[in-house]
Motif scaffolding. Sequence first.
Motif, mmCIF file in Angstrom:
data_model
loop_
_atom_site.group_PDB
_atom_site.id
_atom_site.type_symbol
_atom_site.label_atom_id
_atom_site.label_comp_id
_atom_site.label_asym_id
_atom_site.label_seq_id
_atom_site.Cartn_x
_atom_site.Cartn_y
_atom_site.Cartn_z
ATOM 1 N N ALA A 1 0.836 -1.206 0.000
ATOM 2 C CA ALA A 1 0.000 0.000 0.000
ATOM 3 C C ALA A 1 0.870 1.255 0.000
ATOM 4 N N GLU A 2 1.933 1.242 0.797
ATOM 5 C CA GLU A 2 2.847 2.382 0.839
ATOM 6 C C GLU A 2 3.526 2.575 -0.514
ATOM 7 N N ALA A 3 3.924 1.459 -1.132
ATOM 8 C CA ALA A 3 4.596 1.533 -2.433
ATOM 9 C C ALA A 3 3.673 2.129 -3.493
ATOM 10 N N LEU A 4 2.393 1.752 -3.463
ATOM 11 C CA LEU A 4 1.435 2.299 -4.429
ATOM 12 C C LEU A 4 1.306 3.809 -4.267
ATOM 13 N N ASN B 1 12.508 2.699 -10.255
ATOM 14 C CA ASN B 1 12.675 1.251 -10.084
ATOM 15 C C ASN B 1 11.491 0.637 -9.350
ATOM 16 N N LEU B 2 11.010 1.345 -8.329
ATOM 17 C CA LEU B 2 9.871 0.845 -7.561
ATOM 18 C C LEU B 2 8.638 0.736 -8.458
ATOM 19 N N THR B 3 8.442 1.711 -9.327
ATOM 20 C CA THR B 3 7.306 1.676 -10.259
ATOM 21 C C THR B 3 7.406 0.465 -11.183
ATOM 22 N N THR B 4 8.606 0.209 -11.703
ATOM 23 C CA THR B 4 8.807 -0.949 -12.589
ATOM 24 C C THR B 4 8.529 -2.248 -11.856
ATOM 25 N N VAL B 5 9.008 -2.347 -10.610
ATOM 26 C CA VAL B 5 8.776 -3.555 -9.816
ATOM 27 C C VAL B 5 7.282 -3.774 -9.598
ATOM 28 N N LEU B 6 6.564 -2.727 -9.236
ATOM 29 C CA LEU B 6 5.124 -2.861 -9.001
ATOM 30 C C LEU B 6 4.384 -3.230 -10.287
ATOM 31 N N GLN B 7 4.748 -2.595 -11.391
ATOM 32 C CA GLN B 7 4.091 -2.907 -12.666
ATOM 33 C C GLN B 7 4.335 -4.356 -13.079
ATOM 34 N N TYR B 8 5.448 -4.919 -12.622
ATOM 35 C CA TYR B 8 5.776 -6.320 -12.927
ATOM 36 C C TYR B 8 4.840 -7.287 -12.192
ATOM 37 N N HIS B 9 4.088 -6.769 -11.235
ATOM 38 C CA HIS B 9 3.143 -7.586 -10.479
ATOM 39 C C HIS B 9 1.712 -7.429 -10.975
ATOM 40 N N VAL B 10 1.508 -6.634 -12.040
ATOM 41 C CA VAL B 10 0.155 -6.327 -12.505
ATOM 42 C C VAL B 10 -0.019 -6.754 -13.957
ATOM 43 N N VAL B 11 -1.145 -7.422 -14.216
ATOM 44 C CA VAL B 11 -1.475 -7.891 -15.561
ATOM 45 C C VAL B 11 -2.838 -7.323 -15.956
ATOM 46 N N GLU B 12 -2.956 -6.871 -17.180
ATOM 47 C CA GLU B 12 -4.259 -6.392 -17.652
ATOM 48 C C GLU B 12 -5.202 -7.573 -17.841
ATOM 49 N N GLY B 13 -6.454 -7.381 -17.419
ATOM 50 C CA GLY B 13 -7.439 -8.452 -17.503
ATOM 51 C C GLY B 13 -7.613 -9.134 -16.161
ATOM 52 N N LYS B 14 -8.732 -9.820 -15.998
ATOM 53 C CA LYS B 14 -9.028 -10.520 -14.744
ATOM 54 C C LYS B 14 -8.786 -12.014 -14.936
ATOM 55 N N TYR B 15 -7.804 -12.535 -14.216
ATOM 56 C CA TYR B 15 -7.446 -13.948 -14.301
ATOM 57 C C TYR B 15 -7.609 -14.598 -12.929
ATOM 58 N N LYS C 1 1.577 -11.244 -19.790
ATOM 59 C CA LYS C 1 2.298 -9.994 -20.045
ATOM 60 C C LYS C 1 1.938 -8.980 -18.960
ATOM 61 N N THR C 2 2.944 -8.387 -18.332
ATOM 62 C CA THR C 2 2.711 -7.445 -17.242
ATOM 63 C C THR C 2 2.713 -6.002 -17.742
ATOM 64 N N LEU C 3 2.332 -5.076 -16.867
ATOM 65 C CA LEU C 3 2.326 -3.657 -17.223
ATOM 66 C C LEU C 3 3.733 -3.119 -17.435
ATOM 67 N N SER C 4 4.747 -3.811 -16.901
ATOM 68 C CA SER C 4 6.132 -3.369 -17.094
ATOM 69 C C SER C 4 6.654 -3.745 -18.472
ATOM 70 N N GLY C 5 5.887 -4.578 -19.207
ATOM 71 C CA GLY C 5 6.322 -5.034 -20.510
ATOM 72 C C GLY C 5 6.997 -6.390 -20.474
ATOM 73 N N GLU C 6 7.341 -6.861 -19.272
ATOM 74 C CA GLU C 6 7.955 -8.176 -19.116
ATOM 75 C C GLU C 6 6.868 -9.234 -18.930
#
Length: 227
Positions: free
Chosen positions: A45-48, A90-104, A154-159
């Motif tokens: 939550a703090e990171a967001l 870097n923190l933004t990239t790390v967080l985006q690496y945990h997020v995927v578009e769409g509901k799975y 595929k994550t929001l970071s592109g990875e």
Amino acid sequence: MPLAVTAALVGDENVTATPDNETGQMDNMTIAGYIAQDENLTRLAEALNVTGLYDALNTGGPYTVFAPSDDAFNALGNETVNQLFNETANLTTVLQYHVVEGKYTSANLTAMAENQTGNQTGNQTGENILGIIGGLLGGGNQTGNQTGNMTTLKTLSGESLNVTVSDGKIMVENANVTMKDINATNGVIHIIDKVLVPPGMNLTVAENQTGVMANETTEVMTTETTM
């Protein structure tokens, strides 16, 4: 820009703890709202808030979030976490690496993993036969350690993230899903026990460099003193 964290906490008096590997139902809250009130996700939550991604997970979507628990962040060590939180990019990239578009949901991930692995198995039958022959001739075993069904997201970071399903358990890269299917108004959350690090990023680089510089400085001072 101020972030109205409390505005999304709708109905948190109805929130109840959910045991590991069971599903949660938070259909009256956004992803960001759920994370903001979960006492086991305070670091996330703090990171967001630090990165400004709270708004995206509060209004956008649908998303699937693999949410590292506080224990996952703590496992990195305080120095690494503090360094990461001070490096917003870097923190933004790390967080985006945990997020995927769409509901799975877990059911979606399981079906996708089974289908993708099934297709790969069918396409690789000929290669496996050659592999077996190669093994008999001493060529080694490249497939013996592969277990479970896998799919890629595929994550929001592109990875991309590899999601493995085996015996009902879900792993995201090297992290275990400890709580699955926390449904929100704009997606779903799966809590994981490790912080996922994007390929090519080393969260401890600065600490290691500091240590090396400190040692080099000591050696120089010792040499000068001796002279």
